[in-house]
Design an enzyme around this catalytic site. Structure first.
Site, PDB file in Angstrom:
ATOM      1  N   LYS A 270       1.043  -1.271   0.232  1.00 20.99           N
ATOM      2  CA  LYS A 270      -0.245   0.106  -0.345  1.00 20.99           C
ATOM      3  C   LYS A 270       0.914   0.983  -0.132  1.00 20.99           C
ATOM      4  O   LYS A 270       1.559   1.440   1.022  1.00 20.99           O
ATOM      5  CB  LYS A 270      -1.023   0.026   1.379  1.00 20.99           C
ATOM      6  CG  LYS A 270      -1.504   1.230   1.931  1.00 20.99           C
ATOM      7  CD  LYS A 270      -2.866   1.142   2.528  1.00 20.99           C
ATOM      8  CE  LYS A 270      -3.448   2.364   3.368  1.00 20.99           C
ATOM      9  NZ  LYS A 270      -3.900   2.628   4.040  1.00 20.99           N
ATOM     10  N   ASP A 275      -2.723  10.574   3.472  1.00 19.38           N
ATOM     11  CA  ASP A 275      -3.999   9.594   3.990  1.00 19.38           C
ATOM     12  C   ASP A 275      -4.411  10.873   4.883  1.00 19.38           C
ATOM     13  O   ASP A 275      -4.603  10.821   5.797  1.00 19.38           O
ATOM     14  CB  ASP A 275      -4.288   8.784   4.664  1.00 19.38           C
ATOM     15  CG  ASP A 275      -5.865   8.151   4.299  1.00 19.38           C
ATOM     16  OD1 ASP A 275      -6.599   8.646   3.658  1.00 19.38           O
ATOM     17  OD2 ASP A 275      -5.608   7.202   5.105  1.00 19.38           O
ATOM     18  N   LYS A 282     -10.323  12.901   8.276  1.00 20.26           N
ATOM     19  CA  LYS A 282      -9.511  12.735   8.812  1.00 20.26           C
ATOM     20  C   LYS A 282      -9.898  14.036  10.373  1.00 20.26           C
ATOM     21  O   LYS A 282      -9.819  15.145   9.875  1.00 20.26           O
ATOM     22  CB  LYS A 282      -8.301  11.902   9.222  1.00 20.26           C
ATOM     23  CG  LYS A 282      -8.420  10.488   8.747  1.00 20.26           C
ATOM     24  CD  LYS A 282      -7.052  10.209   8.328  1.00 20.26           C
ATOM     25  CE  LYS A 282      -6.542   8.701   8.021  1.00 20.26           C
ATOM     26  NZ  LYS A 282      -7.526   7.583   9.080  1.00 20.26           N
ATOM     27  N   ASP A 293       1.250   6.723   6.028  1.00 18.38           N
ATOM     28  CA  ASP A 293       0.383   5.420   5.062  1.00 18.38           C
ATOM     29  C   ASP A 293       1.572   5.156   3.892  1.00 18.38           C
ATOM     30  O   ASP A 293      -0.040   4.035   2.788  1.00 18.38           O
ATOM     31  CB  ASP A 293      -0.499   6.797   4.931  1.00 18.38           C
ATOM     32  CG  ASP A 293      -2.272   5.199   5.367  1.00 18.38           C
ATOM     33  OD1 ASP A 293      -1.899   4.523   5.783  1.00 18.38           O
ATOM     34  OD2 ASP A 293      -3.190   5.832   4.287  1.00 18.38           O
ATOM     35  N   ASP A 352     -12.360   7.190   2.996  1.00 18.04           N
ATOM     36  CA  ASP A 352     -11.038   7.136   4.639  1.00 18.04           C
ATOM     37  C   ASP A 352     -10.608   5.294   4.473  1.00 18.04           C
ATOM     38  O   ASP A 352      -9.578   5.011   4.695  1.00 18.04           O
ATOM     39  CB  ASP A 352     -11.679   7.212   6.038  1.00 18.04           C
ATOM     40  CG  ASP A 352      -9.732   7.752   6.728  1.00 18.04           C
ATOM     41  OD1 ASP A 352      -8.845   7.743   5.821  1.00 18.04           O
ATOM     42  OD2 ASP A 352     -10.448   7.664   8.025  1.00 18.04           O
ATOM     43  N   GLU A 354      -9.405   3.857   2.226  1.00 19.90           N
ATOM     44  CA  GLU A 354      -8.880   4.245   0.783  1.00 19.90           C
ATOM     45  C   GLU A 354      -7.756   2.806   0.531  1.00 19.90           C
ATOM     46  O   GLU A 354      -7.684   2.252  -0.625  1.00 19.90           O
ATOM     47  CB  GLU A 354      -8.284   5.009   0.631  1.00 19.90           C
ATOM     48  CG  GLU A 354      -7.070   5.438   1.147  1.00 19.90           C
ATOM     49  CD  GLU A 354      -7.164   5.238   2.577  1.00 19.90           C
ATOM     50  OE1 GLU A 354      -7.735   5.306   3.626  1.00 19.90           O
ATOM     51  OE2 GLU A 354      -5.542   5.176   2.650  1.00 19.90           O
ATOM     52  N   ARG A 356      -7.452  -0.407   0.718  1.00 22.85           N
ATOM     53  CA  ARG A 356      -7.844  -1.529   0.384  1.00 22.85           C
ATOM     54  C   ARG A 356      -9.041  -1.304  -1.376  1.00 22.85           C
ATOM     55  O   ARG A 356      -8.771  -2.533  -1.813  1.00 22.85           O
ATOM     56  CB  ARG A 356      -9.313  -1.928   1.353  1.00 22.85           C
ATOM     57  CG  ARG A 356     -10.407  -1.502   1.499  1.00 22.85           C
ATOM     58  CD  ARG A 356     -11.475  -1.584   2.759  1.00 22.85           C
ATOM     59  NE  ARG A 356     -10.753  -1.008   3.642  1.00 22.85           N
ATOM     60  CZ  ARG A 356     -11.867  -1.325   5.272  1.00 22.85           C
ATOM     61  NH1 ARG A 356     -12.628  -1.669   5.031  1.00 22.85           N
ATOM     62  NH2 ARG A 356     -10.986  -0.793   6.470  1.00 22.85           N
TER      63      ARG A 356
HETATM   64  N1  BES Z   1      -4.137   3.984   7.098  1.00 23.20           N
HETATM   65  C1  BES Z   1      -5.823   4.098   7.558  1.00 23.20           C
HETATM   66  C2  BES Z   1      -5.174   3.145   8.566  1.00 23.20           C
HETATM   67  C3  BES Z   1      -4.368   3.747  10.047  1.00 23.20           C
HETATM   68  C4  BES Z   1      -4.848   4.690  10.773  1.00 23.20           C
HETATM   69  C5  BES Z   1      -3.299   3.597  10.082  1.00 23.20           C
HETATM   70  C6  BES Z   1      -4.442   4.507  12.007  1.00 23.20           C
HETATM   71  C7  BES Z   1      -2.748   3.823  10.706  1.00 23.20           C
HETATM   72  C8  BES Z   1      -3.474   5.185  12.420  1.00 23.20           C
HETATM   73  C9  BES Z   1      -6.592   3.784   6.566  1.00 23.20           C
HETATM   74  O1  BES Z   1      -6.850   4.073   5.415  1.00 23.20           O
HETATM   75  C10 BES Z   1      -7.851   4.388   7.589  1.00 23.20           C
HETATM   76  O2  BES Z   1      -8.129   5.199   7.601  1.00 23.20           O
HETATM   77  N2  BES Z   1      -8.753   3.173   7.997  1.00 23.20           N
HETATM   78  C11 BES Z   1     -10.017   3.552   8.548  1.00 23.20           C
HETATM   79  C12 BES Z   1     -10.698   2.183   7.759  1.00 23.20           C
HETATM   80  C13 BES Z   1     -12.778   2.717   8.468  1.00 23.20           C
HETATM   81  C14 BES Z   1     -12.672   3.832   8.054  1.00 23.20           C
HETATM   82  C15 BES Z   1     -13.014   1.436   7.968  1.00 23.20           C
HETATM   83  C16 BES Z   1      -9.415   3.033  10.404  1.00 23.20           C
HETATM   84  O3  BES Z   1      -8.703   2.516  10.673  1.00 23.20           O
HETATM   85  O4  BES Z   1     -10.841   3.848  10.465  1.00 23.20           O
HETATM   86 ZN    ZN Z   2      -4.467   5.069   4.974  1.00 16.72          ZN
HETATM   87 MN    MN Z   3      -7.686   5.984   5.638  1.00 18.24          MN
END
Ligand code: BES
Ligand code: ZN
Ligand code: MN
Length: 500
Positions: A270, A275, A282, A293, A352, A354, A356
């Site tokens: 990834k 992000d 966020k 990210d 968010d 994204e 996947r």
């Molecule tokens: N890059 C983030 C995951 C992340 C969050 C990594 C905090 C490190 C610290 C990912 O793209 C994301 O935002 N995931 C969301 C998914 C949710 C919207 C289903 C998450 O984990 O909140």
């Molecule tokens: Zn992300």
């Molecule tokens: Mn995200």
């Protein structure tokens, strides 16, 4: 850095700093091989009058010892002898490397027998010393102008063995080389992670891959632009970069170290260079960390750098799905439906989620390489931090054997992973009224539902997913990339190559 394996210091050998391990309550007389009697008495008195106890994370520096070759001596606490193990060893070596950096030690004599233990294999020990002492040289300087830059470089790392008979120099030298290559991979991954998103863009990742490609004839790098991705049907990947001025990139790095008919291991990273969350934006607190990210992508490049330096007889293909996730007038909206390269449609309920979305098309793309195994590496979910903290990466897989191999490599490298279940009971969370799949589940088990999403695109091969959102970087005062899981993946591929 130069390396040497010796069992006897000749009088005209380089002067340097000596490192000794010492258990809690141990007798100084064990070091009589290195110091004469009056010196030993002196050292013993200094240690006795200090607060040094020999605990893990303790060290004492002695500057005035009169061994002809040792200008300075550092004694590193190993804790209680009956509690000593690989984890304690690694902590002690890390402490030793920290001390050397602080003291700007250039020539280092590491007295290996003093760190030894019957349960610790010598080549494992040497490999890990090599990793840690190379790693200590990493220093982020790139965007610092007026602050004092630290540029620590070790000149010679000398491994001192007393009982020469127990040492197979060929095996030890191999361990040193492996450690150095693993560390070089870790350093690359750390630097890419630490670089800010205004430097480390998808284009920058592509350029980094291209210059890595020039270092070995066995490497071949190809970068697909947005138009080419569009032609391949990668609408889901492209939907993530829609709101950004930075063009998305699909980067493939092929390493052909074995016969070209040998099935490759495919690593999919990834590479979200920033992000923001997109329209599902966020909160701003700590958002700077979302420059990390792309650490999955960084670990793919780091691992390939390592195996290419070692010229391993194995075929590995790295695929990096890179985009910047931004909100704007052209960004994807929640509720938008896109068609993936696989033909399945996705309802993007949350922009968010994204990671996947870029990975699914890269995973479909991976099919064309007829892989033996596919491993994707992604900072995918905040939920993995709730489950496993910052200690272990999550692993979810559709193949028992592959999971076993990865867990085995995790045990050897101490780059920890822990399995979470990818059961069919979780799959219905992704049901959508408007598309074949939704891109998010409900509130719970976020790491598993994210992996469930990916599993819809990996049915044609043996696959494992590593969620490294908790392990790829450190927070707070120690903020910085960790280079994980380069060590895990390098160990895995080194081991796999042996089985071919
Ligand atoms: N890059 C983030 C995951 C992340 C969050 C990594 C905090 C490190 C610290 C990912 O793209 C994301 O935002 N995931 C969301 C998914 C949710 C919207 C289903 C998450 O984990 O909140
Ligand atoms: Zn992300
Ligand atoms: Mn995200």
């Amino acid at each position: 850095m130069q390396y040497n394996l010796i069992n006897n210091i000749t009088p005209n050998a380089a002067k340097g700093s000596a490192i000794f391990g010492i258990f809690k309550g141990a007798n100084i007389s064990q070091f009589s091989y290195a110091f004469d009697k009056p010196e030993l008495t002196k050292i013993s008195n200094i240690i006795k009058s200090s607060s040094f106890q020999g605990e893990i994370n303790e060290s004492i520096s002695i500057y005035e010892t009169l061994n002809k070759n040792f200008e300075k001596s550092y004694f590193i606490g190993l804790g209680e002898k009956n509690k000593y193990n690989e984890k304690k060893f690694l902590k002690a070596i890390k402490k030793a490397a920290d001390v050397c950096k602080k003291e700007n030690a250039k020539n280092i004599y590491i007295n290996l027998d003093t760190f030894s233990h019957k349960d610790i294999k010598k080549d494992w020990a040497v490999r890990n010393i090599s990793i840690k002492f190379n790693d200590i040289e990493y220093q982020y300087n790139k965007t610092k102008n007026k602050t004092k830059k630290i540029n620590y470089k070790i000149n010679k790392l000398i491994f001192l063995f007393r009982d020469n008979k127990s040492i197979n120099k060929k095996i030890m030298n191999k361990a040193i080389t492996q450690g150095e290559a693993i560390s070089n991979g870790i350093k690359l991954a750390k630097e890419l992670g630490d670089l800010p998103s205004n430097i480390c863009t998808p284009t920058y990742l592509a350029k980094t891959a291209a210059s890595l490609g020039k270092t070995n004839k066995k490497l071949n790098v190809k970068v697909h632009n947005e138009k080419e991705m569009k032609n391949m049907g990668m609408n889901c990947l492209l939907s993530v970069g829609n709101g950004s001025e930075e063009p998305s990139k699909l980067i493939t790095v092929k390493y052909t170290g074995a016969n070209k008919n040998e099935k490759p291991i495919v690593l999919v990273g990834k590479g979200i260079t920033f992000d923001t969350g997109g329209i599902s934006i966020k909160p701003s607190n700590g958002m700077d960390e979302m420059k990390y990210d792309m650490c999955g992508a960084a670990s793919v490049l780091g691992t390939i750098k390592c195996i290419s330096e070692l010229n391993l007889k194995v075929n590995v293909i790295g695929i990096i799905a890179s985009a910047e996730n931004m909100p704007s007038g052209s960004a994807t909206n929640p509720g938008d439906v896109v068609t993936t390269m696989s033909g399945q449609t996705v309802e993007i309920l949350n922009t968010d989620a994204e990671g996947r979305l870029v990975l699914c098309d890269a995973l479909t793309y991976a099919e064309r390489f007829k892989p033996k195994y596919v491993i994707d590496i992604a900072t995918l979910t905040g939920a993995v931090l709730v489950a496993l903290g910052k200690v272990a990466s999550g692993v979810l897989s559709n193949d028992k054997k592959l999971t076993e191999m990865l867990v085995n490599s995790s045990n050897i490298s101490h780059d920890y992973i822990w399995e979470l279940p990818l059961w069919e009971e979780f799959q219905s969370e992704l049901d959508s009224n408007f598309a074949d799949i939704a891109n998010i589940g409900k509130r719970y088990a976020g790491t598993i539902t994210a992996a469930c999403f990916l599993s819809r695109f990996t049915e044609k091969y043996n696959w494992a997913h590593l969620d490294i959102a908790g392990t790829a970087w450190n927070e707070g005062g120690q903020k910085g990339g960790t280079g994980r899981p380069v060590s895990l993946l390098s160990h895995f591929i080194i081991n796999y190559a042996k089985s071919l």
